[in-house]
Design a protein around this motif. Structure first.
Motif, PDB file in Angstrom:
ATOM      1  N   PRO A  91       0.823  -1.212   0.000  1.00  0.00           N
ATOM      2  CA  PRO A  91       0.000   0.000   0.000  1.00  0.00           C
ATOM      3  C   PRO A  91       0.864   1.272   0.000  1.00  0.00           C
ATOM      4  CG  PRO A  91      -0.789  -1.590   1.627  1.00  0.00           C
ATOM      5  CD  PRO A  91       0.546  -2.082   1.152  1.00  0.00           C
ATOM      6  N   ASP A  92       0.269   2.362  -0.455  1.00  0.00           N
ATOM      7  CA  ASP A  92       0.993   3.633  -0.521  1.00  0.00           C
ATOM      8  C   ASP A  92       1.514   4.053   0.850  1.00  0.00           C
ATOM      9  OD1 ASP A  92       0.508   3.789  -3.223  1.00  0.00           O
ATOM     10  OD2 ASP A  92      -1.227   5.127  -3.021  1.00  0.00           O
ATOM     11  N   GLU A  93       0.735   3.787   1.901  1.00  0.00           N
ATOM     12  CA  GLU A  93       1.168   4.168   3.244  1.00  0.00           C
ATOM     13  C   GLU A  93       2.432   3.424   3.648  1.00  0.00           C
ATOM     14  OE1 GLU A  93      -3.305   4.665   3.013  1.00  0.00           O
ATOM     15  OE2 GLU A  93      -1.852   3.140   2.407  1.00  0.00           O
ATOM     16  N   VAL A  94       2.551   2.184   3.204  1.00  0.00           N
ATOM     17  CA  VAL A  94       3.758   1.411   3.503  1.00  0.00           C
ATOM     18  C   VAL A  94       4.950   1.981   2.739  1.00  0.00           C
ATOM     19  CG1 VAL A  94       4.860  -0.851   3.280  1.00  0.00           C
ATOM     20  CG2 VAL A  94       2.505  -0.666   4.121  1.00  0.00           C
ATOM     21  N   ARG A  95       4.723   2.363   1.501  1.00  0.00           N
ATOM     22  CA  ARG A  95       5.819   2.961   0.729  1.00  0.00           C
ATOM     23  C   ARG A  95       6.293   4.255   1.404  1.00  0.00           C
ATOM     24  NH1 ARG A  95       6.626   0.007  -3.644  1.00  0.00           N
ATOM     25  NH2 ARG A  95       4.843  -1.103  -4.554  1.00  0.00           N
ATOM     26  N   ALA A  96       5.365   5.003   1.967  1.00  0.00           N
ATOM     27  CA  ALA A  96       5.751   6.221   2.683  1.00  0.00           C
ATOM     28  C   ALA A  96       6.555   5.880   3.941  1.00  0.00           C
ATOM     29  CB  ALA A  96       4.509   7.032   3.045  1.00  0.00           C
ATOM     30  N   LEU A  97       6.135   4.846   4.657  1.00  0.00           N
ATOM     31  CA  LEU A  97       6.843   4.446   5.874  1.00  0.00           C
ATOM     32  C   LEU A  97       8.256   3.967   5.589  1.00  0.00           C
ATOM     33  CD1 LEU A  97       4.074   2.526   7.864  1.00  0.00           C
ATOM     34  CD2 LEU A  97       5.254   4.603   8.618  1.00  0.00           C
ATOM     35  N   VAL A  98       8.393   3.089   4.608  1.00  0.00           N
ATOM     36  CA  VAL A  98       9.733   2.559   4.330  1.00  0.00           C
ATOM     37  C   VAL A  98      10.619   3.642   3.708  1.00  0.00           C
ATOM     38  CG1 VAL A  98       8.893   0.191   4.157  1.00  0.00           C
ATOM     39  CG2 VAL A  98       9.121   1.566   2.072  1.00  0.00           C
ATOM     40  N   GLY A  99       9.991   4.585   2.979  1.00  0.00           N
ATOM     41  CA  GLY A  99      10.767   5.700   2.460  1.00  0.00           C
ATOM     42  C   GLY A  99      11.340   6.560   3.568  1.00  0.00           C
ATOM     43  N   GLU A 100      10.619   6.613   4.670  1.00  0.00           N
ATOM     44  CA  GLU A 100      11.052   7.415   5.822  1.00  0.00           C
ATOM     45  C   GLU A 100      12.000   6.657   6.746  1.00  0.00           C
ATOM     46  OE1 GLU A 100      10.518  11.066   8.218  1.00  0.00           O
ATOM     47  OE2 GLU A 100       9.742  10.558   6.232  1.00  0.00           O
ATOM     48  N   PHE A 101      11.750   5.357   6.957  1.00  0.00           N
ATOM     49  CA  PHE A 101      12.422   4.642   8.038  1.00  0.00           C
ATOM     50  C   PHE A 101      13.308   3.475   7.599  1.00  0.00           C
ATOM     51  CE2 PHE A 101       8.466   6.320  10.081  1.00  0.00           C
ATOM     52  CZ  PHE A 101       9.091   7.300  10.836  1.00  0.00           C
ATOM     53  N   TRP A 102      13.383   3.200   6.303  1.00  0.00           N
ATOM     54  CA  TRP A 102      14.312   2.165   5.824  1.00  0.00           C
ATOM     55  C   TRP A 102      15.492   2.822   5.150  1.00  0.00           C
ATOM     56  CZ3 TRP A 102      11.694  -2.615   3.072  1.00  0.00           C
ATOM     57  CH2 TRP A 102      10.989  -3.359   4.018  1.00  0.00           C
ATOM     58  N   PRO A 103      16.689   2.316   5.351  1.00  0.00           N
ATOM     59  CA  PRO A 103      17.001   1.265   6.322  1.00  0.00           C
ATOM     60  C   PRO A 103      16.843   1.782   7.744  1.00  0.00           C
ATOM     61  CG  PRO A 103      19.014   2.162   5.384  1.00  0.00           C
ATOM     62  CD  PRO A 103      17.887   2.795   4.630  1.00  0.00           C
ATOM     63  N   GLY A 104      16.404   0.888   8.628  1.00  0.00           N
ATOM     64  CA  GLY A 104      16.184   1.288  10.013  1.00  0.00           C
ATOM     65  C   GLY A 104      15.298   0.320  10.760  1.00  0.00           C
ATOM     66  N   GLY A 105      14.843   0.773  11.926  1.00  0.00           N
ATOM     67  CA  GLY A 105      14.178  -0.116  12.876  1.00  0.00           C
ATOM     68  C   GLY A 105      12.686  -0.234  12.702  1.00  0.00           C
ATOM     69  N   LEU A 106      12.221  -0.448  11.493  1.00  0.00           N
ATOM     70  CA  LEU A 106      10.800  -0.639  11.222  1.00  0.00           C
ATOM     71  C   LEU A 106      10.581  -1.963  10.510  1.00  0.00           C
ATOM     72  CD1 LEU A 106       7.850   0.484  11.092  1.00  0.00           C
ATOM     73  CD2 LEU A 106       8.434   1.307   8.788  1.00  0.00           C
ATOM     74  N   THR A 107       9.734  -2.809  11.088  1.00  0.00           N
ATOM     75  CA  THR A 107       9.328  -4.072  10.471  1.00  0.00           C
ATOM     76  C   THR A 107       7.872  -3.950  10.036  1.00  0.00           C
ATOM     77  OG1 THR A 107      10.847  -5.373  11.833  1.00  0.00           O
ATOM     78  CG2 THR A 107       9.004  -6.553  10.840  1.00  0.00           C
ATOM     79  N   VAL A 108       7.590  -4.314   8.788  1.00  0.00           N
ATOM     80  CA  VAL A 108       6.249  -4.179   8.217  1.00  0.00           C
ATOM     81  C   VAL A 108       5.708  -5.561   7.873  1.00  0.00           C
ATOM     82  CG1 VAL A 108       4.863  -3.129   6.410  1.00  0.00           C
ATOM     83  CG2 VAL A 108       6.891  -1.946   7.249  1.00  0.00           C
ATOM     84  N   ILE A 109       4.522  -5.869   8.376  1.00  0.00           N
ATOM     85  CA  ILE A 109       3.848  -7.130   8.054  1.00  0.00           C
ATOM     86  C   ILE A 109       2.920  -6.893   6.872  1.00  0.00           C
ATOM     87  CG2 ILE A 109       2.294  -8.935   8.871  1.00  0.00           C
ATOM     88  CD1 ILE A 109       3.232  -8.285  11.725  1.00  0.00           C
ATOM     89  N   LEU A 110       3.135  -7.699   5.819  1.00  0.00           N
ATOM     90  CA  LEU A 110       2.336  -7.616   4.601  1.00  0.00           C
ATOM     91  C   LEU A 110       1.936  -9.023   4.177  1.00  0.00           C
ATOM     92  CD1 LEU A 110       4.613  -5.088   2.710  1.00  0.00           C
ATOM     93  CD2 LEU A 110       2.309  -4.581   3.541  1.00  0.00           C
ATOM     94  N   ARG A 111       1.015  -9.106   3.221  1.00  0.00           N
ATOM     95  CA  ARG A 111       0.705 -10.417   2.639  1.00  0.00           C
ATOM     96  C   ARG A 111       1.874 -10.858   1.767  1.00  0.00           C
ATOM     97  NH1 ARG A 111      -2.990 -11.453  -1.086  1.00  0.00           N
ATOM     98  NH2 ARG A 111      -3.414  -9.264  -1.602  1.00  0.00           N
ATOM     99  N   ALA A 112       2.324 -12.081   1.989  1.00  0.00           N
ATOM    100  CA  ALA A 112       3.424 -12.625   1.186  1.00  0.00           C
ATOM    101  C   ALA A 112       2.910 -13.063  -0.178  1.00  0.00           C
ATOM    102  CB  ALA A 112       4.060 -13.800   1.900  1.00  0.00           C
TER     103      ALA A 112
END
Length: 234
Positions: A91-112
């Protein structure tokens, strides 16, 4: 400098020493390819790494920690392209999160992705993904691809902040130990034994779905809410 061997037959390497770094990384790659376990530094705490696409290796990781299949390990990735390769929908919100916090201490659960040939345990079709910020972890991931990685400790015991602490708990269940100094040097001391912040983003696939913060970690909740928006956080 950390000695090259603290337990007979278990190689351990100080990655701040150039010679030990080269040898340790070579042996770590070989061990992972054989389905063995390696303790690696990450930007939060030390982790037990296993080949993500080798089911016996993942089971070995769970056994070393004293966990069953209901607690599948997260998967560390070398970069953003792997996120799309492993997740069915981002989702777009996840792309925003990883853009902000990756690499770093954020783990995101998604459908595999349903086409993936792996067995991480009872995931219910999901995968927990993170790109770490530590250079040793990133270098190893760049060479091996995704790795199943869980904190380097026995279940119920404190997370290891050095390879020596990990070794005291895990012993010869690990094939190679890579030491890179205390994890408090990578994050502020107040986060010394904190893991990553874990968010479940699977519901964001739906128009009214919301992101859930599953574990409070090194990235504050308010930072997650700032990026995603309060209306999309449950």
């Amino acid at each position: 400098m950390w000695p090259k061997s603290r337990i007979a037959g278990v190689p351990a390497f100080d990655t701040t020493d150039a010679a030990q770094l080269l040898q340790g990384m070579r042996l770590a790659r070989a061990a992972l390819k054989r389905g063995e376990l390696v303790v690696i530094p990450t930007d939060t705490v030390y982790g037990i790494a296993a080949e993500a696409f080798a089911a016996p290796a993942v089971q070995r990781l769970l056994d070393a920690k004293g966990r069953d299949r209901t607690a599948p390990p997260p998967v560390l990735v070398p970069g953003l392209p792997t996120l799309d390769a492993l997740a069915e929908v981002v989702p777009d919100e996840v792309r925003a999160l990883v853009g902000e916090f990756w690499p770093g201490g954020l783990t995101v659960i998604l459908r595999a992705r349903s086409t993936l040939d792996w067995d991480l345990g009872e995931t219910r079709g999901t995968v927990a993904l993170r790109m770490p910020r530590h250079p040793i972890a990133l270098e190893l991931l760049a060479e091996t691809g995704p790795l199943a990685v869980s904190s380097a400790n026995k279940t119920g015991q404190p997370a290891a902040t050095t390879a020596a602490e990990a070794e005291a708990q895990l012993g010869d269940a690990i094939e190679v130990y890579l030491e890179a100094g205390p994890s408090a040097e990578w994050y502020a001391p107040e986060h010394q034994r904190s893991g990553s912040t874990i968010v479940d983003a699977t519901a964001l696939e739906h128009p009214d779905g919301k992101l859930t913060i599953v574990r409070h970690g090194v990235i504050p909740d308010e930072e997650i809410i700032r990026v995603v928006g309060a209306e999309r956080c449950g």
